[in-house]
Design a protein around this motif. Structure first.
Motif, PDB file in Angstrom:
ATOM      1  N   ILE A   9       0.936  -1.380  -0.487  1.00 41.65           N
ATOM      2  CA  ILE A   9       0.194   0.073  -0.227  1.00 41.65           C
ATOM      3  C   ILE A   9       0.662   1.158  -0.387  1.00 41.65           C
ATOM      4  CG2 ILE A   9      -1.790   0.842   1.161  1.00 41.65           C
ATOM      5  CD1 ILE A   9      -2.587  -1.363   2.697  1.00 41.65           C
ATOM      6  N   PRO A  10       0.472   2.289  -1.110  1.00 39.88           N
ATOM      7  CA  PRO A  10       1.260   3.191  -1.194  1.00 39.88           C
ATOM      8  C   PRO A  10       0.667   4.505   0.145  1.00 39.88           C
ATOM      9  CG  PRO A  10       1.131   3.202  -3.213  1.00 39.88           C
ATOM     10  CD  PRO A  10       0.228   1.672  -2.150  1.00 39.88           C
ATOM     11  N   LEU A  11       1.809   5.019   0.540  1.00 41.25           N
ATOM     12  CA  LEU A  11       1.127   6.061   1.639  1.00 41.25           C
ATOM     13  C   LEU A  11       1.829   6.971   1.679  1.00 41.25           C
ATOM     14  CD1 LEU A  11       1.068   3.222   3.418  1.00 41.25           C
ATOM     15  CD2 LEU A  11       2.087   5.090   5.038  1.00 41.25           C
ATOM     16  N   PHE A  12       1.012   7.808   1.008  1.00 36.73           N
ATOM     17  CA  PHE A  12       1.495   9.708   0.707  1.00 36.73           C
ATOM     18  C   PHE A  12       0.224  10.992   1.640  1.00 36.73           C
ATOM     19  CE2 PHE A  12      -0.275  12.708  -2.581  1.00 36.73           C
ATOM     20  CZ  PHE A  12       0.916  13.309  -2.795  1.00 36.73           C
ATOM     21  N   PHE A  13       0.909  11.767   1.628  1.00 32.58           N
ATOM     22  CA  PHE A  13      -0.030  12.682   2.012  1.00 32.58           C
ATOM     23  C   PHE A  13       1.071  14.316   1.016  1.00 32.58           C
ATOM     24  CE2 PHE A  13      -0.846  16.816   4.318  1.00 32.58           C
ATOM     25  CZ  PHE A  13      -1.637  17.706   4.249  1.00 32.58           C
ATOM     26  N   HIS A  14      -0.367  14.970   0.764  1.00 29.16           N
ATOM     27  CA  HIS A  14       0.522  16.310   0.283  1.00 29.16           C
ATOM     28  C   HIS A  14      -1.177  17.750   0.099  1.00 29.16           C
ATOM     29  CE1 HIS A  14       1.862  19.423  -2.417  1.00 29.16           C
ATOM     30  NE2 HIS A  14       2.875  18.665  -2.123  1.00 29.16           N
ATOM     31  N   SER A  15      -1.085  18.647   0.126  1.00 33.22           N
ATOM     32  CA  SER A  15      -2.274  19.734   0.547  1.00 33.22           C
ATOM     33  C   SER A  15      -2.114  19.898  -1.453  1.00 33.22           C
ATOM     34  CB  SER A  15      -1.848  20.881   1.027  1.00 33.22           C
ATOM     35  OG  SER A  15      -0.225  21.053   1.231  1.00 33.22           O
ATOM     36  N   ASP A  16      -1.410  20.025  -1.998  1.00 34.65           N
ATOM     37  CA  ASP A  16      -2.251  20.489  -3.139  1.00 34.65           C
ATOM     38  C   ASP A  16      -2.664  19.374  -4.240  1.00 34.65           C
ATOM     39  OD1 ASP A  16      -1.728  20.521  -6.597  1.00 34.65           O
ATOM     40  OD2 ASP A  16      -0.226  22.112  -5.774  1.00 34.65           O
ATOM     41  N   ILE A  17      -4.387  19.369  -4.231  1.00 36.26           N
ATOM     42  CA  ILE A  17      -5.296  18.498  -4.751  1.00 36.26           C
ATOM     43  C   ILE A  17      -4.856  18.221  -5.969  1.00 36.26           C
ATOM     44  CG2 ILE A  17      -7.345  18.112  -5.233  1.00 36.26           C
ATOM     45  CD1 ILE A  17      -8.360  20.352  -3.414  1.00 36.26           C
ATOM     46  N   GLU A  18      -4.455  18.677  -7.182  1.00 38.36           N
ATOM     47  CA  GLU A  18      -3.641  18.887  -8.439  1.00 38.36           C
ATOM     48  C   GLU A  18      -2.941  16.938  -8.210  1.00 38.36           C
ATOM     49  OE1 GLU A  18      -6.177  18.608 -10.922  1.00 38.36           O
ATOM     50  OE2 GLU A  18      -7.877  19.374  -9.087  1.00 38.36           O
ATOM     51  N   LEU A  19      -1.567  17.908  -7.093  1.00 39.50           N
ATOM     52  CA  LEU A  19      -0.480  17.392  -7.354  1.00 39.50           C
ATOM     53  C   LEU A  19      -1.071  16.051  -6.848  1.00 39.50           C
ATOM     54  CD1 LEU A  19       2.916  18.364  -5.948  1.00 39.50           C
ATOM     55  CD2 LEU A  19       2.096  16.718  -5.572  1.00 39.50           C
ATOM     56  N   SER A  20      -1.616  15.504  -5.774  1.00 39.73           N
ATOM     57  CA  SER A  20      -1.898  14.766  -5.172  1.00 39.73           C
ATOM     58  C   SER A  20      -2.673  13.287  -6.542  1.00 39.73           C
ATOM     59  CB  SER A  20      -2.773  15.143  -4.065  1.00 39.73           C
ATOM     60  OG  SER A  20      -2.753  15.504  -3.389  1.00 39.73           O
ATOM     61  N   LYS A  21      -3.497  14.347  -7.400  1.00 42.04           N
ATOM     62  CA  LYS A  21      -4.412  13.478  -8.232  1.00 42.04           C
ATOM     63  C   LYS A  21      -3.249  13.067  -9.305  1.00 42.04           C
ATOM     64  CE  LYS A  21      -9.216  16.361  -8.501  1.00 42.04           C
ATOM     65  NZ  LYS A  21      -9.723  16.770  -9.482  1.00 42.04           N
ATOM     66  N   LYS A  22      -2.506  13.916  -9.487  1.00 41.16           N
ATOM     67  CA  LYS A  22      -1.146  13.005 -10.479  1.00 41.16           C
ATOM     68  C   LYS A  22      -0.070  12.418  -9.376  1.00 41.16           C
ATOM     69  CE  LYS A  22      -0.766  17.157 -13.441  1.00 41.16           C
ATOM     70  NZ  LYS A  22      -1.637  17.683 -12.765  1.00 41.16           N
ATOM     71  N   VAL A  23      -0.113  11.715  -8.306  1.00 38.70           N
ATOM     72  CA  VAL A  23      -0.113  11.156  -7.384  1.00 38.70           C
ATOM     73  C   VAL A  23      -0.336   9.826  -7.305  1.00 38.70           C
ATOM     74  CG1 VAL A  23       1.161  10.225  -5.498  1.00 38.70           C
ATOM     75  CG2 VAL A  23       1.772  12.639  -5.913  1.00 38.70           C
ATOM     76  N   LEU A  24      -1.622  10.332  -7.166  1.00 35.99           N
ATOM     77  CA  LEU A  24      -2.082   8.459  -7.391  1.00 35.99           C
ATOM     78  C   LEU A  24      -2.349   7.999  -8.882  1.00 35.99           C
ATOM     79  CD1 LEU A  24      -4.530   6.944  -5.769  1.00 35.99           C
ATOM     80  CD2 LEU A  24      -6.191   8.743  -6.470  1.00 35.99           C
ATOM     81  N   LYS A  25      -3.039   8.624  -9.655  1.00 35.90           N
ATOM     82  CA  LYS A  25      -2.996   8.457 -11.240  1.00 35.90           C
ATOM     83  C   LYS A  25      -1.379   7.530 -11.257  1.00 35.90           C
ATOM     84  CE  LYS A  25      -4.105   9.016 -16.101  1.00 35.90           C
ATOM     85  NZ  LYS A  25      -3.838   7.785 -16.001  1.00 35.90           N
ATOM     86  N   ALA A  26      -0.726   7.796 -11.147  1.00 36.36           N
ATOM     87  CA  ALA A  26       0.703   7.196 -11.160  1.00 36.36           C
ATOM     88  C   ALA A  26       1.054   6.013 -10.059  1.00 36.36           C
ATOM     89  CB  ALA A  26       1.990   8.139 -10.876  1.00 36.36           C
ATOM     90  N   CYS A  27       0.626   5.637  -9.304  1.00 34.75           N
ATOM     91  CA  CYS A  27       0.423   4.557  -8.520  1.00 34.75           C
ATOM     92  C   CYS A  27      -0.664   4.039  -9.016  1.00 34.75           C
ATOM     93  CB  CYS A  27      -0.348   5.287  -6.687  1.00 34.75           C
ATOM     94  SG  CYS A  27       1.534   5.761  -5.740  1.00 34.75           S
ATOM     95  N   TYR A  28      -1.995   4.300  -9.570  1.00 31.85           N
ATOM     96  CA  TYR A  28      -2.761   3.769 -10.170  1.00 31.85           C
ATOM     97  C   TYR A  28      -1.998   2.543 -11.456  1.00 31.85           C
ATOM     98  CZ  TYR A  28      -7.374   2.048 -11.779  1.00 31.85           C
ATOM     99  OH  TYR A  28      -8.107   1.667 -12.963  1.00 31.85           O
ATOM    100  N   ASP A  29      -1.069   3.804 -12.123  1.00 33.65           N
ATOM    101  CA  ASP A  29      -1.071   3.389 -13.695  1.00 33.65           C
ATOM    102  C   ASP A  29       0.235   1.814 -13.454  1.00 33.65           C
ATOM    103  OD1 ASP A  29      -2.861   4.343 -15.128  1.00 33.65           O
ATOM    104  OD2 ASP A  29      -1.599   6.094 -15.205  1.00 33.65           O
TER     105      ASP A  29
END
Length: 222
Positions: free
Chosen positions: A19-39
């Motif tokens: 399970i990747p663990l992650f936090f960032h306050s920037d919503i758009e950056l967080s979406k990109k991180v989430l998508k990269a993990c998903y991909d």
């Protein structure tokens, strides 16, 4: 409301092993991180809600995952009380991870059949968590205890499922040590989603790193 049952979440944890663990306050950056993990193949994400207005970011990430990333299971970590757990469950959290064992969180999550994973550091805490209905116990901080601790726990309690976080690295030696000891899955934060990746916004590297880590997990579990 959770999109996945606690049994589905527990099975996904066992199947993927990471399970990747992650936090960032920037919503758009967080979406990109989430998508990269998903991909990269990850199907769970623990959003470590440690900042101000973290629930707002998580709410947007959950909506994004439901719409754009089918099968992605969103959960929240660093939850410290039942009120916070309830808030995140109302925003769609499919699992709740805590740094300590708290019965109020167990009760809140069990009422809604949401998987919860408390941070435990003794056999007594682990046994109590299981008495309260815990499927997978978080070993935290993992680097303090190490694989030998897991082996020690699995001796008298072979039924216990353990997820270490902290001290887990995406290397064959590290992951082999944990899985040989008997862990069910691992949580991986800054060793996987590094400050450099975030600073450089190198989402392609993150995708490859997640893919490589999952491949190692699959290989060392055989």
């Amino acid at each position: 409301m959770a999109q996945f049952s606690r049994l589905e979440v527990a099975q996904a944890m066992k199947d993927t092993g990471m399970i990747p663990l992650f936090f960032h306050s920037d919503i758009e950056l967080s979406k990109k991180v989430l998508k990269a993990c998903y991909d990269g193949g990850a199907r769970l994400m623990e959003f470590t809600a440690r900042g101000d207005f973290a629930h707002e970011v998580f709410g947007e990430l959950t909506k994004y995952a439901i719409k754009e990333l089918p099968g992605m299971i969103m959960g929240v970590g660093s939850v410290t009380d039942a009120g916070q757990a309830t808030l995140y469950m109302s925003l769609g959290a499919n699992f709740i991870v805590t740094p300590v064992l708290r019965e109020d969180i167990a009760i809140a999550c069990n009422r809604k059949k949401v998987l919860w994973s408390p941070g435990c550091g003794t056999l007594t805490e682990i046994a109590r968590a299981e008495e309260l209905g815990c499927e997978i116990v978080k070993l935290f901080p993992g680097d303090i205890y190490g694989p030998q601790f897991v082996k020690g726990i699995k001796g008298p309690q072979p039924w216990t499922s353990i997820m270490p976080t902290g001290g887990v690295a995406p290397t064959e030696a590290n992951l082999k040590g944990w899985f040989d000891a008997g862990v069910t899955c691992v949580g991986m934060g800054s060793q996987l989603i590094s400050k450099e990746i975030i600073a450089n916004k190198d989402y392609a590297k993150l995708e490859q790193d997640v893919k490589a880590a999952l491949a190692i997990v699959k290989a060392v579990r055989k």
